[in-house]
Design an enzyme around this catalytic site. Structure first.
Site: not given
Length: 113
Positions: A7, A9-11
């Protein structure tokens, strides 16, 4: 072939991707929020992780809290919830052959590549 279920958007997912890029090994990126997983895909991942489906759920997601938390759910129900709402799937997941890991912490990915 190594696969990362990612994903962007996930760090933690981005950190996991960076570890794979630094490994100089070939891998495929599966953006599971765009390219939805099938029940068979998710069952295979869970089997390789050697966990229960509930252990792959992000329990702090609003959809989990509003629709599923506190209910009696079978493993099948939980898998169907993750298929219907892929945001519920913990990330990143890296699969290498018969081995898999959830990249939390991201450094755990190094154990299977």
């Amino acid at each position: 072939m190594i696969k990362i279920y990612h994903n962007p958007r996930c760090s933690k997912s981005r950190q996991g991707l960076a570890i794979l890029e630094e490994s100089n090994q070939e891998f495929d990126v599966v953006k599971y929020l765009e390219d939805k997983l099938t029940v068979a895909d998710l069952e295979a991942i869970i089997s390789k992780l050697s966990i229960k489906p509930l252990d792959l759920v992000r329990k702090n997601e609003a959809i989990w809290k509003s629709d599923y938390k506190g209910k009696t759910l079978s493993d099948k129900d939980i898998i169907e919830a993750m298929i219907s709402h892929p945001k519920l799937i913990e990330r990143p997941i890296v699969v290498n052959g018969k081995k898999a890991t959830i990249g939390r912490p991201p450094e755990s990915i190094k154990n299977i590549i």
